[in-house]
Design an enzyme around this catalytic site. Structure first.
Site, PDB file in Angstrom:
ATOM      1  N   GLU A   1       0.889  -1.176   0.000  1.00 34.66           N
ATOM      2  CA  GLU A   1       0.000   0.000   0.000  1.00 34.66           C
ATOM      3  C   GLU A   1       0.914   1.210   0.000  1.00 34.66           C
ATOM      4  OE1 GLU A   1      -3.269  -0.085  -0.229  1.00 34.66           O
ATOM      5  OE2 GLU A   1      -3.490  -2.251  -0.019  1.00 34.66           O
TER       6      GLU A   1
ATOM      7  N   CYS B   1      -2.113   9.365   2.332  1.00 31.09           N
ATOM      8  CA  CYS B   1      -1.799   8.715   1.055  1.00 31.09           C
ATOM      9  C   CYS B   1      -2.830   9.085  -0.007  1.00 31.09           C
ATOM     10  CB  CYS B   1      -1.699   7.212   1.223  1.00 31.09           C
ATOM     11  SG  CYS B   1      -3.169   6.444   1.898  1.00 31.09           S
TER      12      CYS B   1
HETATM   13  P1  NDP Z   1       8.412   4.577   4.627  1.00 29.96           P
HETATM   14  O1  NDP Z   1       8.410   3.841   3.373  1.00 29.96           O
HETATM   15  O2  NDP Z   1       9.587   5.422   4.936  1.00 29.96           O
HETATM   16  O3  NDP Z   1       8.252   3.586   5.876  1.00 29.96           O
HETATM   17  C1  NDP Z   1       7.182   2.693   6.019  1.00 29.96           C
HETATM   18  C2  NDP Z   1       7.572   1.627   7.026  1.00 29.96           C
HETATM   19  O4  NDP Z   1       8.616   0.822   6.490  1.00 29.96           O
HETATM   20  C3  NDP Z   1       8.125   2.184   8.334  1.00 29.96           C
HETATM   21  O5  NDP Z   1       7.754   1.363   9.399  1.00 29.96           O
HETATM   22  C4  NDP Z   1       9.619   2.108   8.091  1.00 29.96           C
HETATM   23  O6  NDP Z   1      10.380   2.127   9.263  1.00 29.96           O
HETATM   24  C5  NDP Z   1       9.712   0.778   7.375  1.00 29.96           C
HETATM   25  N1  NDP Z   1      10.929   0.561   6.604  1.00 29.96           N
HETATM   26  C6  NDP Z   1      11.819   1.475   6.145  1.00 29.96           C
HETATM   27  N2  NDP Z   1      12.796   0.854   5.429  1.00 29.96           N
HETATM   28  C7  NDP Z   1      12.512  -0.471   5.437  1.00 29.96           C
HETATM   29  C8  NDP Z   1      13.135  -1.624   4.885  1.00 29.96           C
HETATM   30  N3  NDP Z   1      14.247  -1.522   4.163  1.00 29.96           N
HETATM   31  N4  NDP Z   1      12.578  -2.829   5.099  1.00 29.96           N
HETATM   32  C9  NDP Z   1      11.435  -2.945   5.818  1.00 29.96           C
HETATM   33  N5  NDP Z   1      10.804  -1.887   6.383  1.00 29.96           N
HETATM   34  C10 NDP Z   1      11.319  -0.665   6.187  1.00 29.96           C
HETATM   35  O7  NDP Z   1       7.082   5.408   4.633  1.00 29.96           O
HETATM   36  P2  NDP Z   1       6.641   6.499   5.654  1.00 29.96           P
HETATM   37  O8  NDP Z   1       6.600   5.932   7.022  1.00 29.96           O
HETATM   38  O9  NDP Z   1       7.483   7.703   5.409  1.00 29.96           O
HETATM   39  O10 NDP Z   1       5.121   6.761   5.221  1.00 29.96           O
HETATM   40  C11 NDP Z   1       4.766   7.651   4.243  1.00 29.96           C
HETATM   41  C12 NDP Z   1       4.439   6.942   2.955  1.00 29.96           C
HETATM   42  O11 NDP Z   1       3.437   5.976   3.172  1.00 29.96           O
HETATM   43  C13 NDP Z   1       3.892   7.878   1.914  1.00 29.96           C
HETATM   44  O12 NDP Z   1       4.469   7.617   0.676  1.00 29.96           O
HETATM   45  C14 NDP Z   1       2.414   7.535   1.885  1.00 29.96           C
HETATM   46  O13 NDP Z   1       1.795   7.856   0.677  1.00 29.96           O
HETATM   47  C15 NDP Z   1       2.451   6.070   2.150  1.00 29.96           C
HETATM   48  N6  NDP Z   1       1.162   5.616   2.642  1.00 29.96           N
HETATM   49  C16 NDP Z   1       0.409   4.774   1.857  1.00 29.96           C
HETATM   50  C17 NDP Z   1      -0.855   4.391   2.265  1.00 29.96           C
HETATM   51  C18 NDP Z   1      -1.701   3.477   1.437  1.00 29.96           C
HETATM   52  O14 NDP Z   1      -2.622   2.900   2.001  1.00 29.96           O
HETATM   53  N7  NDP Z   1      -1.461   3.301   0.151  1.00 29.96           N
HETATM   54  C19 NDP Z   1      -1.424   4.880   3.515  1.00 29.96           C
HETATM   55  C20 NDP Z   1      -0.558   5.767   4.232  1.00 29.96           C
HETATM   56  C21 NDP Z   1       0.693   6.088   3.811  1.00 29.96           C
HETATM   57  P3  NDP Z   1      10.830   3.543   9.905  1.00 29.96           P
HETATM   58  O15 NDP Z   1       9.736   4.528   9.701  1.00 29.96           O
HETATM   59  O16 NDP Z   1      10.987   3.206  11.323  1.00 29.96           O
HETATM   60  O17 NDP Z   1      12.057   3.941   9.191  1.00 29.96           O
END
Ligand code: NDP
Length: 508
Positions: A234, A268
């Protein structure tokens, strides 16, 4: 010394708590525990599993203010935003699966082709095993708990890694599930940054449910591919809103401002591109500006826009706005910030050469561009690498539905924005760079199951397709091919079928 992450309230920038990061050994240990717990959990009836969901819902309702308080500490967002979009939306989804899982997961009879003489068929929906849920910071309660609760209803155990930016919501969820009496090990959390997410993947979960940015989603998918772990992604969006000249303009302007600025644009499905038919553009801009002036910043109940939850997001917003202005856009407001609070930014005269119309901004920006006709509106809306949500505004139902059908997006809302994703009956997910898979609704539950097909043969003796093969069998199969797939008249078909039935019986 143990590694820690800091829970910082973005509204005050004060550190609230230090939280221990999960070590690789802990992640591994929790996984083994989850695997064991799932063995028993999957044996419970769906009804029984849903009774835990019911208790979870009751715990959340009883502690509504406590949940809001935790979300506020993690994100700094105003109470109403936390209650409505995180708490209420989550409860609606839990309620839906509580009420419908039994029906959705029940064994389904399927038709059996006539050549499978005396056979019956059905489909079962088995749990997958242990599901890893990796969630972002913008709606830390909803985006962690909804996939987790759905996976649990389907009979899976869940390992959750919340974003390091919003660890308190993860702790709160664990606390809620413990209070609801979920069996030990069925739901666990690990805390830390992306590397802890990677550790979860290395443990080989049976599915990864990831919500986050597109680039991280690609990394997750790449790592998952090493063990062929199914992924649901997502991801981000660049949602278009199309406003035709026959739309209710007052409502459309209010909707545009809400859709662009809700959660300060950190959504999002935030409206990131507004296309307005040129004949009403001036009026639409004027009405939107009037609305923007009414929007208040702050973290309390009466405020609409909270702070930027992730500090680094401020720079991205600034970069997109500056890029647009450099390339000829008009900024109708000023770039102003107080701490992490950003004032709304309204851009007109934008085009598709600008970052603000191409990349996910994820901030309080309203970008407005004119279009000539329906054809151009659809072309502009689809000219994007993303395809999450979309919105069409018109009083002409036929035109609005025709436009919705042409949009390259997973979801569309006619004459409204954003809240279509909160309907528990509808599947939600994206196309293109916005993701893979669907959750919410019946599709969302099925996504956490393995579909197994079962066929029962009630025949005795030898089957027509078994050895030995012969000239006669060859002729019979030829008759079958012609009868089933050729253009054979009704009486001929009946005659052939009776003949074949006789042959099947005689092969005993
Ligand atoms: P990120 O992609 O930075 O992080 C998402 C999650 O993945 C966090 O828990 C993060 O940890 C973790 N993560 C980071 N790197 C890795 C890795 N290499 N392997 C596994 N997990 C990892 O997104 P954001 O938290 O910045 O969220 C914003 C984004 O989410 C926006 O692009 C938004 O559009 C999208 N989003 C999509 C939705 C949907 O339903 N389509 C809904 C809401 C948001 P940590 O944060 O601790 O680094």
């Amino acid at each position: 010394m143990d590694e820690t992450i800091e829970a910082v309230n973005p509204a005050t920038e004060q550190t609230i708590k230090k939280i221990k990061v999960s070590s690789p050994e802990e992640v591994s240990k929790k996984f083994r525990k989850a695997e064991k717990a799932q063995e028993k959990w999957k044996e419970l009836s769906v009804k029984k599993r849903c009774s835990y969901l019911r208790r979870m819902r009751e715990v959340i309702v009883a502690d509504m203010e406590g949940v809001v308080e935790t979300i506020k500490k993690d994100t700094g967002k105003p109470d109403t935003e936390a209650l409505m979009s995180d708490v209420f939306a989550t409860l609606s989804m839990i309620r839906y699966y509580e009420d419908n899982s039994e029906d959705l997961l029940k064994r389904e009879k399927r038709k059996t082709p006539m050549e499978y003489y005396k056979n019956k068929s059905y489909v079962e929906h088995d749990p997958l095993g242990v599901v890893a849920v990796i969630s972002p910071w913008n709606y830390p309660f909803q985006l962690s708990l909804v996939p987790s609760a759905t996976a649990l209803a389907a009979g899976n155990a869940v390992m959750l890694k919340p974003s390091e930016i919003t660890p308190l919501s993860g702790e709160k969820i664990k606390d809620i599930l413990d209070k609801a009496g979920f069996p030990e090990g069925v739901f666990q959390i690990v805390q830390g940054a992306g590397d802890v997410g990677e550790m979860m993947i290395e443990e080989g979960p049976d599915k990864i449910f990831f919500t986050g940015g597109t680039e991280t989603g690609k990394k997750v998918m790449e790592k998952a591919s090493e063990q062929l772990i199914p992924v649901e992604l997502e991801l981000g969006g660049k949602d278009p809103m199309i406003v035709f000249e026959d739309a209710d303009l007052e409502r459309a302007a209010k909707g545009a401002v809400y859709g662009s600025l809700a959660n300060s644009g950190q959504l999002c499905v935030s409206i990131e591109r507004i296309y307005v038919q040129e004949s009403i553009e001036r009026e639409f801009i004027k009405r939107s500006m009037d609305e923007v002036e009414e929007v208040s910043l702050g973290a309390s109940k009466g405020c609409e826009m909270g702070p930027m939850i992730r500090k680094g997001q401020i720079e991205i917003v600034k970069e997109h706005v500056e890029d647009a202005v450099e390339k000829g856009a008009d900024l109708l407001t000023q770039f102003r910030r107080e701490g992490r609070f950003l004032y709304p930014l309204v851009l007109t005269g934008v085009d598709h050469e600008m970052k603000v119309m191409k990349e996910e901004t994820f901030g309080p920006v309203i970008a407005i561009m004119p279009f000539r006709d329906e054809r151009e509106a659809v072309r502009l809306a689809n000219d994007s690498e993303y395809g999450l949500n979309s919105s069409v505004w018109s009083e002409n139902k036929e035109k609005a539905e025709r436009t919705a059908s042409k949009l390259e997006a997973g979801n569309c809302y006619i004459n409204d924005v954003v809240k279509n994703i909160g309907s528990p009956n509808l599947p939600f997910g994206g196309k293109k760079n916005s993701g893979i898979g669907r959750y919410h609704g019946p599709e969302g539950l099925e996504a956490f199951t393995e579909t197994k097909s079962v066929m029962i043969n009630g025949n005795d003796g030898v089957e027509v397709n078994w050895f030995p093969y012969s000239e006669k069998i060859y002729e019979d199969i030829k008759t079958l091919v012609r009868t089933k797939h050729g253009n054979v008249g009704f009486f001929k078909k009946l005659k052939n079928l009776l003949h074949l039935r006789k042959q099947m019986k005689s092969k005993k």
